[in-house]
Write an enzyme that holds these catalytic residues in place. Sequence first.
Site, PDB file in Angstrom:
ATOM      1  N   ASP A   1       0.942  -1.123  -0.050  1.00 28.30           N
ATOM      2  CA  ASP A   1      -0.124  -0.017  -0.075  1.00 28.30           C
ATOM      3  C   ASP A   1       1.012   1.289  -0.213  1.00 28.30           C
ATOM      4  O   ASP A   1       2.156   1.191   0.352  1.00 28.30           O
ATOM      5  CB  ASP A   1      -1.032   0.023   1.169  1.00 28.30           C
TER       6      ASP A   1
HETATM    7  C1  BGC Z   1      -4.982   3.396   0.044  1.00 25.37           C
HETATM    8  C2  BGC Z   1      -5.017   2.569  -1.092  1.00 25.37           C
HETATM    9  C3  BGC Z   1      -4.951   2.860  -2.371  1.00 25.37           C
HETATM   10  C4  BGC Z   1      -3.697   3.841  -2.440  1.00 25.37           C
HETATM   11  C5  BGC Z   1      -3.224   4.592  -3.804  1.00 25.37           C
HETATM   12  C6  BGC Z   1      -3.848   4.431  -0.019  1.00 25.37           C
HETATM   13  O1  BGC Z   1      -3.776   5.271   0.881  1.00 25.37           O
HETATM   14  O2  BGC Z   1      -4.971   2.719   1.247  1.00 25.37           O
HETATM   15  O3  BGC Z   1      -6.240   1.699  -1.266  1.00 25.37           O
HETATM   16  O4  BGC Z   1      -5.021   1.977  -3.629  1.00 25.37           O
HETATM   17  O5  BGC Z   1      -3.696   4.698  -1.584  1.00 25.37           O
HETATM   18  O6  BGC Z   1      -3.879   5.636  -3.990  1.00 25.37           O
END
Ligand code: BGC
Length: 687
Positions: A234
Amino acid sequence: MLTTEALNTLINAMTLEEKIGMLHGNGIFETRGVKRLNIPPLKMSDGPMGVRKEFPAASWVAKDLSDDYVTYFLSNTALAATWNEDHAYTFGQSLGSETRSRGKDVILAPGINIIRSPLCGRNFEYMSEDPYLISRMAKPIIKGIQENDVAACLKHYAANNQETDRLSINVEVDERSLEELYLPAFKACLTEEKSLTLMAAYNKLRGDYCCESNFLLQDVLRKRWAYDGVVISDWGACHSTEASALAGLDVEMAVTTDFDDYYFGDPLYEQVKNQIIPMKVIDEKIFRLLSLMNQLNMLDGQRQSGVRNTIEHQQSTLKAAEESIVLLHNDGQILPLDSKQIRSIAVIGENGNRSHADGGGSAEIKALYEHTPLAGLSMYLGGNVKLTYIKGYTSDPNANKDTYFNLREEACRLASNHDLILFVGGLNHDHDTEGKDRTTIELPYEQDLLIQSLKAVNNNIISVNISGSAVDLSTVAKHSKALIQTWYNGMEGGRALAHVLFGQAVPSGKLPFTFGQTLEDYAAHSIGEFPGDNTVHYKDCIFVGYRHFDTHDVTPLYPFGHGLSYSAFKYHDMSVTTIDTSVIVEITVENTGQYEAKEVVQLYVGDQESSEPRPTKELKDFMKINLKPQSTQKLVFTLKKSDFSFYSEKYKKWVMEPGNFILSIGSSSKDIRQSKTILLDVFKEVE
Ligand code: BGC
């Protein structure tokens, strides 16, 4: 497609620097390619309700383009509420196609974490409190996405069930709960329908960040599930170089733009150079990445180009949205409405004319359009019924008691001279959002006071709640003749609602999670284990959602699986037969009402005596059927030994203890229409 040999030749031709470039972000949504070897960068986008707007490589200020508008699809909770895998598949297909048409390779979707608490800010991006329902609904999404030369990215692995302290919270959860609740949907989506990529979550699990958890990434993922896809962190979830690299994280993504400084940037380069991390480990990661690109036809061959904003995508979104709407109650069959009998409708409540696409955090959508409930009603009624909209409450953060009082007064004046009040309230993405959890399940903005005041002047109230999580609907329910639950229901959500209100579509959505009466009704809250403090202890174990409500005799406001129809269904002639390793359950369902309608027939299994505590019942199968009035359909379910088993920490495996099991078939987890008890002691040991 390149052969394995060709992929290995490519790896051998790459310098260490080139390899490292592929293993971390070189843009906020892309890795670096190797131009001289014709290896492109891997381009990603959020997810899950559509393809997110375009960002520059090194900035979070969106590009302000005119061609990155997309179809705003249903949120995952809405999709789950359809209990219809065909919609899930079509959604996946359309989302994959739009992803490709925007030039991306990976869509960061679907989100499949268990809804453990109604307060989790990202519940709207997830599907259910039940792992079986999640598995059934998520697999077709992945299949659909990946038929477009696009990879799904299943998220967030694992036990990421809250937003409070999400970057650091440590989840302490017992083995059985992991096996029975928190891991099964991941397993199904990675082994039965292989999501080509997987996102490792922000949180810690049992003391280790998910991105460096040997338990999650090695023992479970690579060894037990034999997963050979790509693991992506993530954004900012990776906290180490060596530990994460060795645990099996493949790609580090983050939110900062100092790309070379990422753990998998220069530090990884140095550690490999200094032989702290073996080159073999790097090559395995590169092999997985090249295999992914190969499967997406990125290395040679013809790639699909995808389409976006087509009428087909919009139409299928409308159909799915209609099926996601849940009729919670309907006193005296006040719904469906007859437009010929109504002269005027007062639409009251900010959600009556508020769009939601552009909110919620990373799930935000730059929608080509979004029909609000008011727009949907106007389009349906075509000017033949007087429609007046008024806010009644406001989400303006500067509002005070006086503001609410004035808005209420105004709403009451309007309510008194209209035939019908359609109250449209609930939450919005100030509440259902990434990065924070709610602190209460009460409706915000004094909505309960509003509905009480409205009832005093006109008791002809139909209410619609829009939210991605359970909220306390008891006051709204008490003051409304009918109550509808709808969701962040995509760009056609408003039209879908109008169709259901006026009977052009017969409701068939079922709740994918329980609506309790108070926060303390929920296990995590009754034991004070949400959101924890540095560490959160999942002492609620397997008793999450209806597993808890049922077993501990807590009466929900609306149970899991609940949803009414304008028609009526009779269940009869249930029979159970055991054949070798299978239990065959048959039932006949009859549409005894006036409407052609769909029903979700749910099959639950309960173990009557067990050496370990078990939930009163667990969902093991369901079918959504369509029946014309007065017609019947015979359904056949086949249960396997695993459907009667639980995970034994003692034996470290799933076991079935012989004894009596209750098989219950119903229209919800509480509305059981037929059940039979069977003695299972002669199951052959085959699985
Ligand atoms: C989120 C993810 C997301 C990623 C990219 C993170 O803060 O938890 O679900 O895909 O950001 O935007």
